[in-house]
Design an enzyme around this catalytic site. Sequence first.
Site, PDB file in Angstrom:
ATOM      1  N   ASP A  37       0.831  -1.204   0.000  1.00  4.46           N
ATOM      2  CA  ASP A  37       0.000   0.000   0.000  1.00  4.46           C
ATOM      3  C   ASP A  37       0.870   1.260   0.000  1.00  4.46           C
ATOM      4  O   ASP A  37       1.993   1.238   0.514  1.00  4.46           O
ATOM      5  CB  ASP A  37      -0.904  -0.033   1.250  1.00  4.46           C
ATOM      6  CG  ASP A  37      -2.083   0.904   1.126  1.00  4.46           C
ATOM      7  OD1 ASP A  37      -2.282   1.499   0.047  1.00  4.46           O
ATOM      8  OD2 ASP A  37      -2.816   1.058   2.119  1.00  4.46           O
ATOM      9  N   HIS A  54       2.604   3.081  -8.824  1.00  2.65           N
ATOM     10  CA  HIS A  54       2.442   1.636  -9.057  1.00  2.65           C
ATOM     11  C   HIS A  54       3.657   1.081  -9.809  1.00  2.65           C
ATOM     12  O   HIS A  54       4.121  -0.023  -9.539  1.00  2.65           O
ATOM     13  CB  HIS A  54       1.162   1.354  -9.860  1.00  2.65           C
ATOM     14  CG  HIS A  54      -0.087   1.744  -9.127  1.00  2.65           C
ATOM     15  ND1 HIS A  54      -0.315   1.408  -7.812  1.00  2.65           N
ATOM     16  CD2 HIS A  54      -1.193   2.433  -9.520  1.00  2.65           C
ATOM     17  CE1 HIS A  54      -1.491   1.873  -7.435  1.00  2.65           C
ATOM     18  NE2 HIS A  54      -2.048   2.506  -8.447  1.00  2.65           N
ATOM     19  N   LEU A 148      11.235 -20.222  -4.083  1.00  2.00           N
ATOM     20  CA  LEU A 148      10.110 -19.408  -3.603  1.00  2.00           C
ATOM     21  C   LEU A 148       8.889 -19.516  -4.522  1.00  2.00           C
ATOM     22  O   LEU A 148       9.029 -19.470  -5.744  1.00  2.00           O
ATOM     23  CB  LEU A 148      10.545 -17.941  -3.543  1.00  2.00           C
ATOM     24  CG  LEU A 148       9.469 -16.934  -3.145  1.00  2.00           C
ATOM     25  CD1 LEU A 148       9.276 -16.925  -1.634  1.00  2.00           C
ATOM     26  CD2 LEU A 148       9.815 -15.532  -3.628  1.00  2.00           C
TER      27      LEU A 148
HETATM   28  C1  FPP Z   1      -2.238   0.168  -3.149  1.00  2.00           C
HETATM   29  O1  FPP Z   1      -1.684   1.449  -3.140  1.00  2.00           O
HETATM   30  C2  FPP Z   1      -1.651  -0.601  -4.221  1.00  2.00           C
HETATM   31  C3  FPP Z   1      -2.344  -1.241  -5.208  1.00  2.00           C
HETATM   32  C4  FPP Z   1      -3.812  -1.260  -5.280  1.00  2.00           C
HETATM   33  C5  FPP Z   1      -1.639  -1.934  -6.285  1.00  2.00           C
HETATM   34  C6  FPP Z   1      -0.441  -2.680  -5.846  1.00  2.00           C
HETATM   35  C7  FPP Z   1       0.344  -3.022  -7.025  1.00  2.00           C
HETATM   36  C8  FPP Z   1       1.685  -2.950  -7.097  1.00  2.00           C
HETATM   37  C9  FPP Z   1       2.549  -2.565  -5.969  1.00  2.00           C
HETATM   38  C10 FPP Z   1       2.396  -3.315  -8.298  1.00  2.00           C
HETATM   39  C11 FPP Z   1       2.241  -4.770  -8.507  1.00  2.00           C
HETATM   40  C12 FPP Z   1       3.238  -5.302  -9.320  1.00  2.00           C
HETATM   41  C13 FPP Z   1       3.094  -6.447  -9.961  1.00  2.00           C
HETATM   42  C14 FPP Z   1       4.269  -7.050 -10.532  1.00  2.00           C
HETATM   43  C15 FPP Z   1       1.793  -7.111 -10.131  1.00  2.00           C
HETATM   44  P1  FPP Z   1      -2.648   2.684  -3.335  1.00  2.00           P
HETATM   45  O2  FPP Z   1      -2.769   2.964  -4.771  1.00  2.00           O
HETATM   46  O3  FPP Z   1      -3.955   2.412  -2.647  1.00  2.00           O
HETATM   47  O4  FPP Z   1      -1.845   3.782  -2.591  1.00  2.00           O
HETATM   48  P2  FPP Z   1      -2.479   5.017  -1.778  1.00  2.00           P
HETATM   49  O5  FPP Z   1      -3.221   4.410  -0.613  1.00  2.00           O
HETATM   50  O6  FPP Z   1      -1.269   5.787  -1.347  1.00  2.00           O
HETATM   51  O7  FPP Z   1      -3.357   5.758  -2.708  1.00  2.00           O
END
Ligand code: FPP
Length: 263
Positions: A37, A54, A148
């Site tokens: 997150d 992201h 893994l």
């Molecule tokens: C939450 O942060 C994150 C997500 C909903 C997406 C997570 C995805 C990734 C970290 C990339 C994944 C990579 C692969 C290889 C699949 P948020 O957008 O809710 O952050 P915020 O709370 O600060 O707005």
Amino acid sequence: MFNKLLKRNTEVVLKDKDRLVLIPNEEIPAHIAIIMDGNGRWAKKRSLPRIAGHHEGMKTVRKVTKLANELGVGVLTLYAFSTENWKRPKIEVDFLMRLPEEFLTTFLPELIEENVRVEMMGYQQNLPSHTLKAINKAKEATKDNTGLVLNFALNYGSRSEIVDAVKDIAKQVAEGTLEISDINEDLISSGLMTKGLPEPDLLIRTSGEVRLSNFMLWQLAYTEFWFTETLWPDFNEESLLEAIKIYQKRNRRYGGLKGDEVK
Ligand code: FPP
């Protein structure tokens, strides 16, 4: 940063310039689950679009996967997209659906070389075909790997998963192939998408949010939780080691008592 594993099997010694970090191998969690997150906030702090966060988060996935594999972690489950994330703006959803593809296109050769096995849990039917194709290709290419298990939770929702397991059990009872008295915890566990995996030992959530957001509600019953203020794109090898070191100091009792506590 941590570029040297000096000794294997008995203990892991990671070299970080002047500092050595010791982690006895037997206490490495078998399964680590992470709610990644803070990507949006990371981007906002830099006046960048959310998708830039992201994209940076994808690089953290690579770092964490590599170290978890080197440490001997069995399974790393990463919450990449929830069944609720479809509510986000289309441009963001589209980008998130392209990320597994970009990640796997870039890193699949390395994952193969490092003996990592790629898996996915989540509802496949709503995923774009290009996303599924990339995942299935990686699953196939790594299916015999024994290191893994990198398990992407993609279009995953824990409540739906439990509802589906319950429906399946109810159907079997209605058809007369299952007795109500045979319904137990193992049966429910085996109806979930984590079937065959150990339950998570350690759950990490980044960015300071302290909630589960519909993630592995059944499976986390006895998991140790660790929350950090660090935003996911800033999370790194050192952060993972910190989490594991804290996990190693926890006293897991599973509702019972330990050794000298029994008087
Ligand atoms: C939450 O942060 C994150 C997500 C909903 C997406 C997570 C995805 C990734 C970290 C990339 C994944 C990579 C692969 C290889 C699949 P948020 O957008 O809710 O952050 P915020 O709370 O600060 O707005």
